[in-house]
Design a protein around this motif. Structure first.
Motif, mmCIF file in Angstrom:
data_model
loop_
_atom_site.group_PDB
_atom_site.id
_atom_site.type_symbol
_atom_site.label_atom_id
_atom_site.label_comp_id
_atom_site.label_asym_id
_atom_site.label_seq_id
_atom_site.Cartn_x
_atom_site.Cartn_y
_atom_site.Cartn_z
ATOM 1 N N LYS A 69 0.759 -0.970 -0.123
ATOM 2 C CA LYS A 69 0.081 -0.391 -0.461
ATOM 3 C C LYS A 69 0.648 1.122 -0.052
ATOM 4 C CE LYS A 69 -3.504 1.989 2.808
ATOM 5 N NZ LYS A 69 -4.429 1.736 4.081
ATOM 6 N N ASP A 70 1.563 0.919 0.751
ATOM 7 C CA ASP A 70 2.992 2.325 0.684
ATOM 8 C C ASP A 70 4.022 2.474 -0.630
ATOM 9 O OD1 ASP A 70 1.832 2.722 2.834
ATOM 10 O OD2 ASP A 70 3.962 1.653 4.299
ATOM 11 N N LEU A 75 4.128 5.915 -5.240
ATOM 12 C CA LEU A 75 4.601 5.637 -7.106
ATOM 13 C C LEU A 75 3.367 6.621 -7.402
ATOM 14 C CD1 LEU A 75 5.035 2.549 -7.526
ATOM 15 C CD2 LEU A 75 6.888 3.506 -8.385
ATOM 16 N N GLU A 76 2.727 6.912 -7.009
ATOM 17 C CA GLU A 76 1.270 7.636 -7.266
ATOM 18 C C GLU A 76 1.909 8.747 -7.398
ATOM 19 O OE1 GLU A 76 -2.390 6.509 -4.918
ATOM 20 O OE2 GLU A 76 -2.845 4.783 -6.021
ATOM 21 N N LYS A 77 1.834 9.634 -6.100
ATOM 22 C CA LYS A 77 3.189 10.500 -5.887
ATOM 23 C C LYS A 77 3.947 10.581 -6.973
ATOM 24 C CE LYS A 77 3.082 11.429 -0.753
ATOM 25 N NZ LYS A 77 3.684 11.664 -0.153
ATOM 26 N N GLU A 78 4.537 9.900 -7.154
ATOM 27 C CA GLU A 78 5.986 10.283 -8.232
ATOM 28 C C GLU A 78 4.838 10.580 -9.764
ATOM 29 O OE1 GLU A 78 9.343 7.587 -9.418
ATOM 30 O OE2 GLU A 78 9.288 7.204 -7.210
ATOM 31 N N HIS A 82 5.752 13.920 -11.677
ATOM 32 C CA HIS A 82 6.458 13.377 -13.656
ATOM 33 C C HIS A 82 4.867 14.437 -14.219
ATOM 34 C CE1 HIS A 82 9.685 11.649 -13.093
ATOM 35 N NE2 HIS A 82 9.278 11.006 -11.688
ATOM 36 N N GLU A 83 3.608 14.519 -14.156
ATOM 37 C CA GLU A 83 2.147 14.625 -15.081
ATOM 38 C C GLU A 83 2.449 16.170 -14.093
ATOM 39 O OE1 GLU A 83 -1.114 12.765 -13.323
ATOM 40 O OE2 GLU A 83 -0.449 11.668 -15.249
ATOM 41 N N GLU A 84 2.443 16.949 -13.345
ATOM 42 C CA GLU A 84 2.472 18.425 -12.642
ATOM 43 C C GLU A 84 4.418 18.512 -13.351
ATOM 44 O OE1 GLU A 84 1.468 21.656 -12.149
ATOM 45 O OE2 GLU A 84 0.472 19.913 -11.105
#
Length: 107
Positions: A69-70, A75-78, A82-84
């Motif tokens: 889960k962590d 990975l979602e934060k990364e 990167h999208e930003e």
């Protein structure tokens, strides 16, 4: 002969070695099973030893789920980061293209 063993262990991932080392006998059925002693309750074997082994497995399964889960959150934060960054770079590209066009118009 020992050199062959060393080379074998270099090719096999660590988690596979650990699984093989602990896969001797039924967990919680007494000392020496599953890779050695696991404490006084597991040493005694019987129902309490099996219960303790079950609790231990549940604990590690829960720990693994939390780690996954962590990892997913990280990975979602990364991905978000990167999208930003892509948006920022696209804006910078547009600014530079506009500056190039203005410079070409002046020539």
């Amino acid at each position: 002969m020992s050199l062959q063993r060393i080379n074998y262990f270099r090719r096999v991932p660590a988690f596979q070695i650990a699984i093989r080392a602990m896969s001797g006998g039924e967990a919680g059925s007494g000392a020496g099973k599953g890779g050695g002693t696991g404490g006084t309750i597991r040493d005694a074997g019987g129902a309490f030893g099996k219960r303790e082994a079950t609790h231990e497995e549940q604990y590690f399964r829960k720990l693994q789920q939390e780690q996954l889960k962590d990892l997913k959150k990280g990975l979602e934060k990364e991905v978000d980061f990167h999208e930003e960054q892509i948006k920022v770079h696209k804006k910078a590209l547009e600014r530079h293209k506009e500056r190039l066009e203005k410079l070409e118009d002046k020539e």
